[in-house]
Design a protein around this motif. Structure first.
Motif, PDB file in Angstrom:
ATOM      1  N   GLU A 439       0.821  -1.212   0.000  1.00  0.00           N
ATOM      2  CA  GLU A 439       0.000   0.000   0.000  1.00  0.00           C
ATOM      3  C   GLU A 439       0.858   1.267   0.000  1.00  0.00           C
ATOM      4  N   ALA A 440       2.055   1.193   0.578  1.00  0.00           N
ATOM      5  CA  ALA A 440       2.919   2.371   0.657  1.00  0.00           C
ATOM      6  C   ALA A 440       4.331   1.937   1.000  1.00  0.00           C
ATOM      7  N   VAL A 441       5.294   2.743   0.584  1.00  0.00           N
ATOM      8  CA  VAL A 441       6.690   2.586   0.969  1.00  0.00           C
ATOM      9  C   VAL A 441       7.032   3.754   1.882  1.00  0.00           C
ATOM     10  N   LEU A 442       7.423   3.443   3.114  1.00  0.00           N
ATOM     11  CA  LEU A 442       7.603   4.466   4.133  1.00  0.00           C
ATOM     12  C   LEU A 442       9.056   4.539   4.584  1.00  0.00           C
ATOM     13  N   HIS A 443       9.511   5.749   4.894  1.00  0.00           N
ATOM     14  CA  HIS A 443      10.858   5.978   5.389  1.00  0.00           C
ATOM     15  C   HIS A 443      10.772   6.518   6.808  1.00  0.00           C
ATOM     16  N   ASP A 444      11.549   5.949   7.739  1.00  0.00           N
ATOM     17  CA  ASP A 444      11.549   6.476   9.099  1.00  0.00           C
ATOM     18  C   ASP A 444      12.685   7.474   9.279  1.00  0.00           C
ATOM     19  N   VAL A 445      12.731   8.113  10.439  1.00  0.00           N
ATOM     20  CA  VAL A 445      13.704   9.178  10.678  1.00  0.00           C
ATOM     21  C   VAL A 445      15.127   8.653  10.775  1.00  0.00           C
ATOM     22  N   ASP A 446      15.295   7.349  10.963  1.00  0.00           N
ATOM     23  CA  ASP A 446      16.628   6.756  11.040  1.00  0.00           C
ATOM     24  C   ASP A 446      17.108   6.230   9.694  1.00  0.00           C
ATOM     25  N   GLY A 447      16.346   6.484   8.641  1.00  0.00           N
ATOM     26  CA  GLY A 447      16.746   6.036   7.317  1.00  0.00           C
ATOM     27  C   GLY A 447      16.253   4.649   6.954  1.00  0.00           C
ATOM     28  N   GLY A 448      15.482   4.025   7.810  1.00  0.00           N
ATOM     29  CA  GLY A 448      14.942   2.702   7.512  1.00  0.00           C
ATOM     30  C   GLY A 448      13.770   2.777   6.553  1.00  0.00           C
ATOM     31  N   VAL A 449      13.533   1.676   5.842  1.00  0.00           N
ATOM     32  CA  VAL A 449      12.440   1.590   4.877  1.00  0.00           C
ATOM     33  C   VAL A 449      11.477   0.505   5.331  1.00  0.00           C
ATOM     34  N   HIS A 450      10.190   0.778   5.243  1.00  0.00           N
ATOM     35  CA  HIS A 450       9.171  -0.166   5.678  1.00  0.00           C
ATOM     36  C   HIS A 450       8.087  -0.262   4.606  1.00  0.00           C
ATOM     37  N   LEU A 451       7.581  -1.464   4.419  1.00  0.00           N
ATOM     38  CA  LEU A 451       6.495  -1.696   3.478  1.00  0.00           C
ATOM     39  C   LEU A 451       5.188  -1.841   4.252  1.00  0.00           C
ATOM     40  N   ALA A 452       4.219  -0.976   3.931  1.00  0.00           N
ATOM     41  CA  ALA A 452       2.884  -1.091   4.506  1.00  0.00           C
ATOM     42  C   ALA A 452       2.057  -1.969   3.564  1.00  0.00           C
ATOM     43  N   VAL A 453       1.485  -3.064   4.083  1.00  0.00           N
ATOM     44  CA  VAL A 453       0.808  -4.024   3.211  1.00  0.00           C
ATOM     45  C   VAL A 453      -0.548  -4.396   3.782  1.00  0.00           C
ATOM     46  N   THR A 454      -1.394  -4.928   2.877  1.00  0.00           N
ATOM     47  CA  THR A 454      -2.617  -5.623   3.275  1.00  0.00           C
ATOM     48  C   THR A 454      -2.565  -7.020   2.693  1.00  0.00           C
ATOM     49  N   VAL A 455      -3.005  -7.996   3.458  1.00  0.00           N
ATOM     50  CA  VAL A 455      -3.003  -9.379   3.000  1.00  0.00           C
ATOM     51  C   VAL A 455      -4.131  -9.557   1.982  1.00  0.00           C
ATOM     52  N   GLU A 456      -3.827 -10.231   0.867  1.00  0.00           N
ATOM     53  CA  GLU A 456      -4.763 -10.264  -0.265  1.00  0.00           C
ATOM     54  C   GLU A 456      -6.108 -10.880   0.074  1.00  0.00           C
TER      55      GLU A 456
END
Length: 487
Positions: A439-456
């Motif tokens: 659903e989205a690609v998110l960046h945190d303040v420490d430079g990490g990357v997280h994937l926001a997902v929904t299960v199909e």
């Protein structure tokens, strides 16, 4: 030393801190769902319990609180002391008999509530004023006694007929308060104040004694308020440099003193069985006492309002304070609930270089409006508060991408979840191998990357998407399911 009422100035100072002190006094007093039958309400009172000395080894609980802190009293200063605690009252429910007598029953059902046995907390306080000069040497010792007591309260139905009664019994409590002060060596008129509150009951348990029996003779949720009418206390968490050594030598056992009252003041202290920061305060959005500080006010109010009518009847019959919570949750207007949803306590000042500056003391959250679509250095829009998601044009969750095994993964990509790499959540066992939509690609303040997902195949995916309540994974916790785009 006197035990008369405090002066109006002292009352004013103490009133500022009593709201927080009340939250300490009733912390965990009754927990959601506010019914005596709830499992988490069967082990009562966890904070500031001073048991009889004979019970300390059996329960690994304490019979005293020891407070030490530094103060700088002026000449002729007086110290006001207010010790507060709860005295447990065992409440028994009895039903009226035709012959005019009463019999004890496990419950008494009325139209608006269900009365059940319960241990209530009767508020007690010890108040005194003492000249600081009188605390030198052996100091002052104040005996604290509360006699055993029994009282009854009639219970009437909707028609006003007596259908039962509540019988309350309180056991005798014996305690002692010791106050002393010692002047420290050095260039300043600094003294170390010591306040010791101890249970001195001579009650002796037998082999069948339970904690509930000991609690009836205990000081529950004990804490102390201290106020200087001339002078100041020193913070134990942020003392001046010259006082750090003396602060380190202060001994605080089973309690922790913090500066109380308005920020910037130093004439009031709350010594609490719960660790607090200096100048603690109740959030202004809080609608009232909810007694269950393990919950967020908004969640707790909503969950309480959602209780069934039968659950509310039992809660109202459990305790008067629980009944007040039920009534409060049922009567909260929408605008109050909206305030509980979140609050910004402070904003970081952002100004545009070269822009006209405001008068001294007036913060600006952004400068003059920029050209549409423009952004300041680093992608930060100067006309947008820093906490707004649109403040930074350098990231965009809807269009950003991350590389996973040489493939671009962005919003709309399909992946296979592989959380087995970390096992950070119990749900990992159920989600491993499931297909999900990014659903989205998110960046945190420490430079990490997280994937926001929904299960199909999640039937609640649409609701999660509407509310923004996604599951989150890091790029190395997924495999790419669609591989059309590679680099």
């Amino acid at each position: 030393m006197t035990t008369t009422t405090f002066t109006s100035a002292t009352e004013t100072r103490l009133a500022v801190a009593r709201q927080v002190a009340d939250a300490v006094l009733f912390e965990g007093y009754v927990l959601y769902p506010y019914r005596a039958s709830a499992a988490k309400n069967r082990l009562r009172w966890q904070f500031g319990v001073l048991v009889p000395p004979s019970w300390t080894s059996a329960a690994e609980e304490h019979d005293f609180q020891h407070t030490e802190l530094l103060m700088e009293p002026r000449k002729g200063a007086g110290l006001a002391v207010e010790v507060r605690f709860l005295h447990a009252a065992r409440r028994t429910v009895q039903r009226a008999l035709p012959d005019g007598g009463f019999e004890t029953v496990p419950e008494l059902r009325l139209d608006d509530r269900v009365l059940v046995p319960w241990d209530e907390g009767h508020e007690e306080q010890v108040r005194l004023t003492v000249a600081v000069d009188a605390l030198a040497g052996a100091g002052v010792v104040v005996p604290v006694t509360r006699p055993a007591a029994e009282e009854t309260e009639p219970v009437t139905d909707a028609a006003g007929r007596v259908v039962g009664r509540l019988l309350r019994r309180r056991e005798e409590i014996g305690a002692r308060l010791r106050l002393s002060a010692k002047e420290l060596d050095g260039p300043y008129t600094t003294q170390r104040l010591r306040v010791v509150l101890e249970n001195t009951s001579d009650w002796t348990p037998d082999e069948d004694t339970t904690r509930d029996t000991a609690l009836a003779r205990s000081l529950v949720a004990a804490h102390t308020l201290l106020s200087l009418d001339a002078g100041r206390f020193l913070s134990l968490t942020d003392p001046p440099e010259w006082a750090k050594g003396a602060v380190a030598r202060c001994r605080n056992l089973h309690t922790w003193p913090v500066l109380a009252g308005e920020p910037g003041s130093a004439d009031l202290v709350l010594s609490s069985p719960i660790i607090l920061e200096d100048h603690p305060a109740i959030a202004p959005e809080s609608p009232g006492a909810l007694y269950d500080a393990t919950e967020i006010d908004e969640i707790l109010a909503l969950r309480t309002a959602a209780l069934t009518d039968e659950e509310k009847r039992e809660a109202r019959g459990t305790d008067d304070r629980a009944a007040a919570v039920i009534d409060l949750a049922d009567s909260l207007p929408a605008e109050v609930l909206e305030r509980l949803h979140g609050a910004v306590r402070g904003l970081r000042e952002i100004t545009t270089p070269g822009a006209p500056q405001p008068p001294d003391g007036v913060p600006v959250f952004g400068g003059p409006p920029p050209d549409p679509g423009s952004a300041g250095p680093g992608g930060v829009r100067p006309d947008t508060p820093w906490w707004d998601p649109g403040a930074d044009d350098s990231v965009d969750p809807a269009t950003d991408h991350v590389l996973v095994d040489g493939h671009h993964v962005r919003a709309g990509s399909r992946v296979v979840l592989r959380p087995r790499l970390r096992h950070t959540d119990a749900q990992d066992l159920f989600l491993s191998g499931r297909r999900a939509l990014v659903e989205a690609v998110l960046h945190d303040v420490d430079g990490g990357v997280h994937l926001a997902v929904t299960v199909e195949d999640d039937p609640g995916a649409d609701i999660r998407r509407e509310q923004g309540r996604y599951l989150y994974f890091q790029p190395d916790e997924v495999d790419v399911a669609d591989t059309e785009e590679t680099v």
